[in-house]
Write a protein that holds these residues in place. Sequence first.
Motif, PDB file in Angstrom:
ATOM      1  N   VAL A 116       0.805  -1.207   0.222  1.00 11.34           N
ATOM      2  CA  VAL A 116      -0.001   0.138  -0.017  1.00 11.34           C
ATOM      3  C   VAL A 116       1.038   1.403  -0.102  1.00 11.34           C
ATOM      4  O   VAL A 116       0.717   2.198  -0.542  1.00 11.34           O
ATOM      5  N   ILE A 117       2.058   1.248   0.840  1.00 18.24           N
ATOM      6  CA  ILE A 117       2.968   2.510   0.948  1.00 18.24           C
ATOM      7  C   ILE A 117       3.608   2.600  -0.338  1.00 18.24           C
ATOM      8  O   ILE A 117       3.815   3.519  -0.971  1.00 18.24           O
ATOM      9  N   LYS A 118       3.793   1.475  -1.186  1.00 16.51           N
ATOM     10  CA  LYS A 118       4.905   1.614  -2.386  1.00 16.51           C
ATOM     11  C   LYS A 118       3.849   2.214  -3.368  1.00 16.51           C
ATOM     12  O   LYS A 118       4.025   3.110  -4.234  1.00 16.51           O
ATOM     13  N   ASN A 119       2.609   1.611  -3.552  1.00 13.46           N
ATOM     14  CA  ASN A 119       1.442   2.170  -4.420  1.00 13.46           C
ATOM     15  C   ASN A 119       1.520   3.655  -3.833  1.00 13.46           C
ATOM     16  O   ASN A 119       1.137   4.671  -4.975  1.00 13.46           O
ATOM     17  N   GLU A 120       1.384   4.208  -2.815  1.00 14.89           N
ATOM     18  CA  GLU A 120       1.116   5.532  -2.406  1.00 14.89           C
ATOM     19  C   GLU A 120       2.403   6.369  -3.128  1.00 14.89           C
ATOM     20  O   GLU A 120       2.274   7.470  -3.864  1.00 14.89           O
ATOM     21  N   GLU A 121       3.502   5.909  -2.769  1.00 16.24           N
ATOM     22  CA  GLU A 121       4.732   6.642  -3.249  1.00 16.24           C
ATOM     23  C   GLU A 121       4.752   6.659  -4.803  1.00 16.24           C
ATOM     24  O   GLU A 121       5.346   7.533  -5.404  1.00 16.24           O
ATOM     25  N   ASN A 122       3.991   5.774  -5.650  1.00 15.68           N
ATOM     26  CA  ASN A 122       4.101   6.085  -6.952  1.00 15.68           C
ATOM     27  C   ASN A 122       2.821   6.570  -7.642  1.00 15.68           C
ATOM     28  O   ASN A 122       2.325   6.597  -8.476  1.00 15.68           O
ATOM     29  N   GLN A 123       1.905   6.931  -6.571  1.00 17.07           N
ATOM     30  CA  GLN A 123       0.698   7.606  -6.700  1.00 17.07           C
ATOM     31  C   GLN A 123      -0.269   6.779  -7.422  1.00 17.07           C
ATOM     32  O   GLN A 123      -1.096   7.259  -8.537  1.00 17.07           O
ATOM     33  N   VAL A 124      -0.336   5.539  -6.899  1.00 17.10           N
ATOM     34  CA  VAL A 124      -1.113   4.533  -7.740  1.00 17.10           C
ATOM     35  C   VAL A 124      -2.249   4.452  -6.707  1.00 17.10           C
ATOM     36  O   VAL A 124      -2.057   3.814  -5.627  1.00 17.10           O
ATOM     37  N   TRP A 125      -3.475   4.456  -7.022  1.00 15.59           N
ATOM     38  CA  TRP A 125      -4.835   4.168  -6.303  1.00 15.59           C
ATOM     39  C   TRP A 125      -5.426   2.793  -6.851  1.00 15.59           C
ATOM     40  O   TRP A 125      -5.995   2.782  -7.934  1.00 15.59           O
TER      41      TRP A 125
ATOM     42  N   GLN B 108       0.988   3.114  12.121  1.00 13.22           N
ATOM     43  CA  GLN B 108       1.869   3.530  11.178  1.00 13.22           C
ATOM     44  C   GLN B 108       2.293   4.916  11.604  1.00 13.22           C
ATOM     45  O   GLN B 108       3.671   4.917  10.961  1.00 13.22           O
ATOM     46  N   LYS B 114       6.937   4.010   7.881  1.00 10.86           N
ATOM     47  CA  LYS B 114       7.298   4.352   6.416  1.00 10.86           C
ATOM     48  C   LYS B 114       8.734   4.445   6.636  1.00 10.86           C
ATOM     49  O   LYS B 114       9.625   3.903   5.588  1.00 10.86           O
ATOM     50  N   PRO B 258     -10.649   7.531  -8.039  1.00  6.93           N
ATOM     51  CA  PRO B 258      -9.526   7.490  -7.619  1.00  6.93           C
ATOM     52  C   PRO B 258      -8.813   9.083  -7.522  1.00  6.93           C
ATOM     53  O   PRO B 258      -9.076   9.685  -8.360  1.00  6.93           O
ATOM     54  N   LEU B 259      -8.103   9.075  -6.503  1.00  7.50           N
ATOM     55  CA  LEU B 259      -7.466  10.301  -6.349  1.00  7.50           C
ATOM     56  C   LEU B 259      -6.470  10.695  -7.381  1.00  7.50           C
ATOM     57  O   LEU B 259      -5.463   9.648  -7.841  1.00  7.50           O
ATOM     58  N   LYS B 261      -3.560  11.340 -10.653  1.00  4.95           N
ATOM     59  CA  LYS B 261      -2.018  11.520 -10.199  1.00  4.95           C
ATOM     60  C   LYS B 261      -1.715  12.985 -10.068  1.00  4.95           C
ATOM     61  O   LYS B 261      -2.207  13.641 -10.863  1.00  4.95           O
ATOM     62  N   TRP B 266      -1.061  13.394  -2.547  1.00  7.93           N
ATOM     63  CA  TRP B 266      -0.011  12.289  -2.748  1.00  7.93           C
ATOM     64  C   TRP B 266       1.492  12.564  -2.194  1.00  7.93           C
ATOM     65  O   TRP B 266       2.274  11.794  -1.891  1.00  7.93           O
ATOM     66  N   ILE B 273      -2.172   8.704   2.094  1.00 10.82           N
ATOM     67  CA  ILE B 273      -3.376   8.223   1.109  1.00 10.82           C
ATOM     68  C   ILE B 273      -3.439   6.902   1.081  1.00 10.82           C
ATOM     69  O   ILE B 273      -2.383   6.169   0.805  1.00 10.82           O
ATOM     70  N   PRO B 275      -6.075   3.717  -0.797  1.00 12.88           N
ATOM     71  CA  PRO B 275      -7.133   3.925  -1.959  1.00 12.88           C
ATOM     72  C   PRO B 275      -8.449   3.361  -1.435  1.00 12.88           C
ATOM     73  O   PRO B 275      -9.037   1.974  -2.038  1.00 12.88           O
ATOM     74  N   ILE B 277      -9.539   1.354   1.038  1.00  9.72           N
ATOM     75  CA  ILE B 277      -9.269   0.000   1.407  1.00  9.72           C
ATOM     76  C   ILE B 277      -9.839  -0.222   2.947  1.00  9.72           C
ATOM     77  O   ILE B 277      -9.834  -1.363   3.371  1.00  9.72           O
TER      78      ILE B 277
END
Lengths: 316, 316
Positions: A116-125, B108, B114, B258-259, B261, B266, B273, B275, B277
């Motif tokens: 989830v954190i990795k996706n957030e870094e990549n701005q992926v929802w 977290q 992180k 979705p938020l 890009k 972000w 953020i 998604p 979940i």
Amino acid sequence: MIVFSRKLAESYQDRLKGKFPNENFIYCDTMEEVNTYIRDTEVYVTFGSDINEEFIKKAVSLKWIHVLSAGVDNLPFASIRERGIRVTNVRGIHKTQMSEYAISMLLQVYRQEKSVIKNEENQVWDNQGISLREITGKTMVVVGTGAIGSEVARLGKAFGMYTIGVSRSGKKVEHFNENYKISELNQALSLADFVISVLPSTKETKDIFKYEQFKAMPNRAVFLNMGRGDAVMEEDLLAAIRAGEIEHAILDVVKEEPLPKGHPFWTEETITITPHISGVSPEYTNRALDIFEENLQVFRRNGDNYINPIDLTRGY
Amino acid sequence: MIVFSRKLAESYQDRLKGKFPNENFIYCDTMEEVNTYIRDTEVYVTFGSDINEEFIKKAVSLKWIHVLSAGVDNLPFASIRERGIRVTNVRGIHKTQMSEYAISMLLQVYRQEKSVIKNEENQVWDNQGISLREITGKTMVVVGTGAIGSEVARLGKAFGMYTIGVSRSGKKVEHFNENYKISELNQALSLADFVISVLPSTKETKDIFKYEQFKAMPNRAVFLNMGRGDAVMEEDLLAAIRAGEIEHAILDVVKEEPLPKGHPFWTEETITITPHISGVSPEYTNRALDIFEENLQVFRRNGDNYINPIDLTRGY
């Protein structure tokens, strides 16, 4: 003379001076400095890894060692016993932060927080590509049922878990649905979704988690060690993880700390390493001094009701 | 005819067929498919974002809508009310996973997970450069005191927190130390270490968190929204975070999902953020069908004691 192996922050020094105006507190920066006071040290307050046979020999006035951690496994117990030196520690003050550590790490694994954190870094929802599970209702086996183990179990029960404790005696301990003897360890492990080790380091607990124990756990088990690193036969854990005997291992303690760069634990995807942080808390020194102050009063009135005396024969 | 807007996994279809052998269950893949059955649809089971005025007009046999989520804010309530169509949802089945979400995210942030994960990736063993805090003993203000809010508070109390609930009526709700009315929101917020919003989307809750509310919170506050995105005036939140009015925001819901890009949320370091979940759980369908089955029995016997009826005037 009361010698501290480390300099306390001034606010803590003031607090002690205020409560014990007649005591002579010495705060050292280095072991060299400690050594200049060693002949006159009556009370030594330390984190516990700086005392050896020679130290005890030189500390001719030493009557009481207060260890500001829970682990006292590095002390030269035979010499200490021989000299009749009292040892106390701060066990019990770790239970809040260590329980938070355990719950946070189980949640991190079960909720795929790294992804989830990795996706957030990549701005992926993305809420489809991850699989989230609940820790609620699972079975937690806690090996070591002292203050920390019991507190972890208490929180586990708040999450609706079934809690099983394993200890030498197998005696009933609060917050556990069942208690097993250490001789029944494998039987307990076979029931676990989560195995939490909070074992101290003693002769009996060394390498207690071998391949056989990981094999006894269900393949879905998550193993968490926040006791002492030497409870785990590390080659066995690595082999068991790679063979799929368990799903995940979370290690806050390892045999060699810091864990060296390049160690296979770092890169194994189903092993999570944290740098011995489970016991860290901003409240640590406050709580540790609470116990020290109580015990200092006992010491000065020649009492016997110390908080957290160490049994010098058992080593904890 | 009972029409599902999505295909359920076969095991769930078998379960329904086994329990209701005389019902005609239709599982659709697309809205086009739904449309071919719409005139004969008596019961419509949906996630709730696919029903508009026109749908209601065409669904001439429709008597009951069962929404497989908690949010029903997209429904055309006026037409539904006019037609006397019953609406139920699955509120209550989110409370376990959403409470786990809230606790996991607070941990977290407070445990700098992180940074710890980043260090692990780089094989860095560092327990000095991070600052870990305890969530234990803090004050949690939960805005929205329904099933989810009360469950979050229950877990908060297990962590020794002081819990304050805020709701329209301010009535006493289980697991809260104190309950405030929504008109006293700012006063409650001023006491918070953690603010958890689980508000549904209604006229009254839209943009309820404005700059003024973030200013009312202590600078140390962590704000978490897992209710509906439109409860937050997003420009105000961003400005407040940048001005240091609060320490951190955790958003599982936003106005535009979705938020996109490039959205400033972000990259703002003190905004986390996820998604949407918080409601995800492997137990979701099981629990949702439990409620559907109960209600289907009520429906067939023309009963009135539905689980989770929606008040079509209030909209939740």
